[in-house]
Design an enzyme around this catalytic site. Structure first.
Site, PDB file in Angstrom:
ATOM      1  N   GLY A  69       0.829  -1.202   0.000  1.00 19.29           N
ATOM      2  CA  GLY A  69       0.000   0.000   0.000  1.00 19.29           C
ATOM      3  C   GLY A  69       0.864   1.254   0.000  1.00 19.29           C
ATOM      4  O   GLY A  69       1.933   1.298  -0.623  1.00 19.29           O
ATOM      5  N   SER A  70       0.423   2.238   0.768  1.00 18.14           N
ATOM      6  CA  SER A  70       1.081   3.551   0.724  1.00 18.14           C
ATOM      7  C   SER A  70       2.502   3.540   1.276  1.00 18.14           C
ATOM      8  O   SER A  70       3.251   4.490   1.056  1.00 18.14           O
ATOM      9  CB  SER A  70       0.263   4.564   1.518  1.00 18.14           C
ATOM     10  OG  SER A  70      -1.032   4.610   1.002  1.00 18.14           O
ATOM     11  N   THR A  71       2.886   2.452   1.989  1.00 18.46           N
ATOM     12  CA  THR A  71       4.261   2.445   2.498  1.00 18.46           C
ATOM     13  C   THR A  71       5.266   2.404   1.360  1.00 18.46           C
ATOM     14  O   THR A  71       6.454   2.627   1.565  1.00 18.46           O
ATOM     15  CB  THR A  71       4.510   1.230   3.415  1.00 18.46           C
ATOM     16  OG1 THR A  71       4.176   0.045   2.699  1.00 18.46           O
ATOM     17  CG2 THR A  71       3.673   1.306   4.672  1.00 18.46           C
TER      18      THR A  71
ATOM     19  N   LYS B 253       5.172   4.450  -1.107  1.00 17.38           N
ATOM     20  CA  LYS B 253       5.287   5.780  -1.720  1.00 17.38           C
ATOM     21  C   LYS B 253       6.654   6.433  -1.535  1.00 17.38           C
ATOM     22  O   LYS B 253       7.175   7.023  -2.493  1.00 17.38           O
ATOM     23  CB  LYS B 253       4.160   6.693  -1.210  1.00 17.38           C
ATOM     24  CG  LYS B 253       2.827   6.335  -1.852  1.00 17.38           C
ATOM     25  CD  LYS B 253       1.673   7.098  -1.256  1.00 17.38           C
ATOM     26  CE  LYS B 253       0.358   6.630  -1.884  1.00 17.38           C
ATOM     27  NZ  LYS B 253      -0.819   7.067  -1.116  1.00 17.38           N
TER      28      LYS B 253
END
Lengths: 629, 372
Positions: A324-326, A328
């Protein structure tokens, strides 16, 4: 065509007969010679060999070395050898085995498992060899047996050393356990070295460092009588005990993580970014390794297998999570390095992103969008649109290449066995897995760590540690030092050869770093409360992924329960500009990364702080409420 | 009224008695040998019933195969021969490519059963040479011999590469016996034996170190009493201490005290010799001689050249197993892993030996009618 010479079958038959007779005569002569040789050995030389046979009463008995102990980096004991007593039976001396077992059952108690295992062990042994019947006798049981000893001929209480894991469940996966050597182990172990050894490492550190822990066997020459009973020891060469192992683990951090998870399924890994030392590695739920040492009972094993939390799965090493957003910060670093973005470049987030010419929209977390955001804000607020656009510009091939450099999609090479590779999305992977072409839409969602992405907590932790160390990767490892004997000096593991930073431009790191600091410390950050009262600035990033597609039935069921809706992640490191610890926390069910996963990381950081010398000046002033208790 | 099927059965039984498919003396010899083997097994494994039952099961499996093979007429077998040979050599190649086994690549894993294709070649090798020779004029010419030499060298070389020198030599021997029985003139035999003896020093260079050591140990076993010489010394002590009458069943101390390694497999004869003494050994050798002689008798009465050569070669191969194993036990031949037929513990050997006796039984059933 050439004519074949005619065959004369009668002549052939007589020739054969002649040969067969000749052959048989030769055979008789050869067997005669053999018989004569036996006559020479058995009659002429009989007395000499009889004497040698009588003298042939010396047996070599292997002596098992004692297994090395396992400690954490501060000397906290994680695995030891404790003295215990077991009941052994010499079947040859027992007149009525069933009566004996019944009698013992009444006296000290035997379970079905005990009896079954006894029967199985007995098969592989000779009748004069003793077979263990009950292990780990309590003092009371020993006393009760001694009183009734006269009833049980051929049964004896025998002391032995058994492996004990004082921390039990907490290190079930990491330290692992030893178990009885089975056929499987025999194929990989050197039979000569293990001649006297009954147990070998099966999982975890016990398995990975089996060679170091086992030691070298000794032997003794024993004179035996005709019934193979030992009379006296003629010579003894003592075994060399296995080396003790010190792990890089800080038990305080491990404890804190274990407590903070409070039984919720997930995993956490903490790494020292400067050298790759693993400070904590937790997989929840876990199991008690002591159950396995002397053979787990069927009931216990079934309970572990059937437990919905899958306690036997090492989530830190083999757990599969969508990053997921980790992902980014890694994407941001890749964009900067490839020259696709400068830190100040601004992207407009309207709440929905479209691939040019396609109808399907890709949503932002905040309805209506985040407005104009630069790189720091894109990380702080976790702005999807920024990364949709970046991934699309980058293209899947450059994305695969750039993120692969952080170690995604391949094992980290940690010193444990059975690590998963995860999945780094790529054209090749999809071709190999589904035999399908790659679509641009898949590139877009890969940019926010969704789609085909799969990471293990260990991989993500290793990646974060690399970010924290300004792009210098280290191989994560658990071995801190070995030690030959209790009072000997520690032999520290030699450091890996230094590697170059993944970043060509130092400003790459500072831009991503600023973003991650803003996650925890900025006014808009997704983990704003995390740093309160902590003496060092923390850099972090949250990740929240939906556990089920919104169209499935499972989602309908779970959408009512906020705490179950998402798989949540949090990654962080501190001190922000000179990182000494990097942490990843993965929870299988939660509301949001900042809300559920980040507090676990904070408790680990607090525990870690106990082992650190406090900073001379606190860079961030602690809030007043915290300062005055 | 007696039902028809009973009458039919009676008829068949009478036919079978009058003209049995099996040669009863040979069958009796084999059964006796298997029983002696089982009794010795049971003692050597220290009265381990499981092991005795395992061996019984394997012998029964071999007996089933014997019955099945004996039903195949020699003519059919002859027609299949080139294919069977090609198939077994193909398996050898397969093993060389992907076989498994500790240190040596001998085994082929077929999921449900693991077997050594080299055991198969022991049977197909004499079949192939017999097939090739039966259509040529005998005694064979040099050209024919050249072809036979290639036929023998290829599989023997593959097996020697595994490395399994013992089996390679047995395979070579099986092929050469056919040539011998085909009537190869004595001076040619002398020439071949002479050149092989001359080539021995060259062959020494191609042996593995462990194989060379086994030959060295034979010459001087006491130089390494705890290493390689151990087998030879302990075997000789076991045999020698047995004396004329033996120590009695299950009273041998050498094997019981585990001084003798491999005492249920390759060294079973040591256990037997220790327990039954010289008398037992001579009786056992006589039993082997009887089985070999009876097999040669069947060969001499076979209907055609192919059957004759094949049966004779199988009988002589059987002899070689006995000689090589017995010589090893008595310390006059090097330690090579050749089991004692129907005595040693192990499935592959028992099954392949009994299969070869199935071939003999089939040849017997189709013998010349005129012969007595």
């Amino acid at each position: 065509m050439r004519l074949r010479p005619l065959k004369d079958s009668r002549q052939e038959a007589s020739l054969f007969l002649y040969r067969a007779v000749a052959g048989f005569l030769i055979i008789l002569v050869a067997l005669g010679v053999l018989g004569a040789r036996f006559w020479w050995l058995q009659v002429v030389q009989h007395d000499e060999f009889q004497a040698r046979s009588d003298a042939n009463r010396i047996l070599t008995r292997p002596l098992a070395p004692s297994r090395g102990l396992i400690y954490d980096r501060n000397g906290v004991l994680l695995a030891e050898n404790v003295a215990a007593f077991r009941l052994e039976v010499v079947p040859e001396q027992v007149a009525d085995m069933d009566a004996l077992l019944a009698g013992l059952r009444d006296t000290i108690g035997l379970t079905e498992d005990d009896v079954e295992r006894f029967a199985a062990l007995r098969k592989g042994k000779r009748s004069y060899q003793s077979v263990p019947l009950r292990v780990k006798l309590s003092e009371e049981e020993i006393a009760r047996f001694e009183i009734n000893r006269w009833r049980f001929r051929g049964v004896d209480v025998v002391p032995y050393l058994t492996r004990y894991y004082p921390r039990g469940v907490e290190f079930g996966h990491l330290v692992g356990y030893v178990g009885r050597i089975d056929a499987n182990d025999l194929s990989r172990l050197d039979a000569a070295r293990y001649a006297g050894t009954s147990h070998a490492g099966k999982t975890g550190i016990e398995r990975a460092y089996e060679d170091v822990l086992h030691g070298e066997p000794g032997y003794e020459l024993v004179e035996v009588n005709a019934d193979r009973r030992p009379l006296r020891v003629l010579e003894r060469v003592a075994p060399v005990p296995g080396k003790n192992i010190y792990l890089t683990i800080d038990t305080r951090v491990q404890d804190a993580a274990m407590e903070a998870f409070a039984g919720r399924p997930g995993a956490s890994v903490a790494i020292d970014p400067r050298n790759g030392e693993v400070l904590a590695m937790v997989s929840v739920p876990s199991f008690d390794p002591n159950l396995f040492v002397n053979g787990i009972s069927r009931g216990d094993y079934k309970a572990l297998l059937d437990s919905p939390g899958k306690p036997l799965l090492d989530r830190a090493l083999r757990g599969t999570y969508m990053p997921g957003s980790t992902i980014k910060p890694f994407m941001a670093a890749a964009g900067l390095e490839l020259g696709l973005r400068r830190p100040g470049d601004v992207v407009y987030s309207s709440g929905e992103f479209f691939i040019p010419g396609q109808k399907r929209g890709y949503r932002d977390i905040r309805a209506g969008g985040h407005g104009r955001v630069d790189l720091v804000e894109s990380i702080a607020q976790s702005v999807n649109t920024y990364y949709y656009a970046l991934a699309l510009e980058m293209g899947i091939d450059r994305l695969t290449e750039s993120l692969g450099r952080f170690g995604f999609g391949k094992p980290t090479g940690i010193d444990l066995i059975g690590e998963s590779s995860g999945v780094l999305p790529s054209r090749d992977w999809k071709r190999g897995r589904f035999n399908q072409a790659w679509y641009p839409g898949e590139t877009v969602i890969a940019g926010i760590g969704q789609g085909y992405w799969v990471v293990t907590p260990l991989q993500l932790a290793s990646g974060v540690a690399t970010l924290a160390a300004r792009g210098i990767p280290q191989r994560p490892h658990l071995l801190y030092a070995t030690q030959a004997g209790v009072s000997d000096p520690l032999q520290k593991r030699p450091p890996d050869p230094p590697r170059a930073s993944l970043f060509r431009d130092p400003s790459t790191w500072s831009a991503v770093h600023d973003g991650m600091v803003a996650v925890v410390n900025g006014p808009t950050g997704t983990a704003r409360t995390l740093g309160e009262g902590f003496p060092y600035p923390i850099a972090g990033k949250t990740g929240t992924a939906e556990r089920y597609s919104r169209t499935t039935e499972a989602w309908q069921h779970i959408s009512q329960v906020a705490a179950e809706r998402h798989q949540v992640l949090f990654e962080c490191y501190t001190p922000a500009d000179d990182a000494r610890i990097a942490i990843i926390v993965a929870l299988e069910a939660g509301r949001a990364g900042g809300r559920d996963a980040a507090p676990i990381a904070r408790r680990m950081l607090d525990a870690w702080l106990l082992g650190e010398t406090p900073p001379p000046v606190s860079p961030i002033p602690a809030p007043a409420a915290e300062a005055t208790p | 009224m007696t039902p028809v099927w009973i009458l039919r059965l009676q008829h068949r039984a009478m036919l079978a008695l009058r003209r049995p498919r099996f040669d009863l003396p040979l069958l009796g010899g084999l059964v006796l040998l298997a029983l002696v083997g089982l009794v010795t097994q049971y003692s050597a494994s220290d009265l381990n019933a499981t092991q005795a039952w395992n061996q019984t099961f394997r012998l029964l499996l071999g007996a089933t195969l014997l019955v099945m093979v004996s039903r195949i007429p020699p003519g059919t077998l002859r027609n299949w021969t080139p294919w069977l040979f090609a198939g077994s050599v193909g398996l050898l190649v397969l093993v060389a490519l992907l076989g498994e086994g500790r240190g040596a690549h001998r085994w082929l894993d077929l999921r449900f059963v693991r077997f050594q294709p080299s055991e198969l070649v022991k049977l197909t090798m004499p079949m192939m040479v017999a097939w090739y020779l039966h259509q040529r004029p005998l005694p064979p010419s040099w050209t024919t011999l050249g072809v036979v030499a290639v036929m023998i060298a290829v599989p023997a070389g593959l097996v020697a590469e595994q490395p399994d020198l013992g089996t390679a030599l047995l395979i070579m021997a099986a092929g050469l016996f056919v040539v011998f029985l085909a009537g190869l003139s004595w001076w040619r035999i002398g020439f071949i034996v002479g050149s092989v003896a001359g080539a021995a020093p060259i062959a020494w260079h191609f042996l593995h170190e462990y194989q060379r050591n086994r030959v060295r140990m034979l010459l001087d076993p006491d130089s390494d009493p705890l290493g390689l010489g151990w087998h030879i010394i302990q075997s000789k002590i076991a045999v020698g201490s047995g004396g004329l009458w033996g120590k009695g069943w299950h009273a041998g101390t050498q094997s019981r005290l585990e001084f003798l390694p491999e005492h249920t497999t390759d060294f079973i004869l040591s256990v037997y010799a220790e327990e039954w003494g010289l008398v037992g050994v001579l009786l056992l050798l006589a039993l082997y001689a009887f089985i070999i002689g009876r097999s040669l008798w069947i060969a001499a009465n076979a209907r055609d050249t192919y059957s004759r050569l094949l049966a004779g070669a199988l009988a002589m191969s059987f002899f070689v197993y006995v000689l090589v194993n017995g010589g090893m036990i008595a310390g006059i031949l090097p330690v090579v892993g050749v089991p004692l037929p129907l005595m040693s513990y192990g499935g592959t050997s028992a099954v392949s030996i009994l299969a070869s006796f199935g071939v003999l039984m089939s040849i017997h059933a189709h013998r010349r009618r005129v012969a007595g």
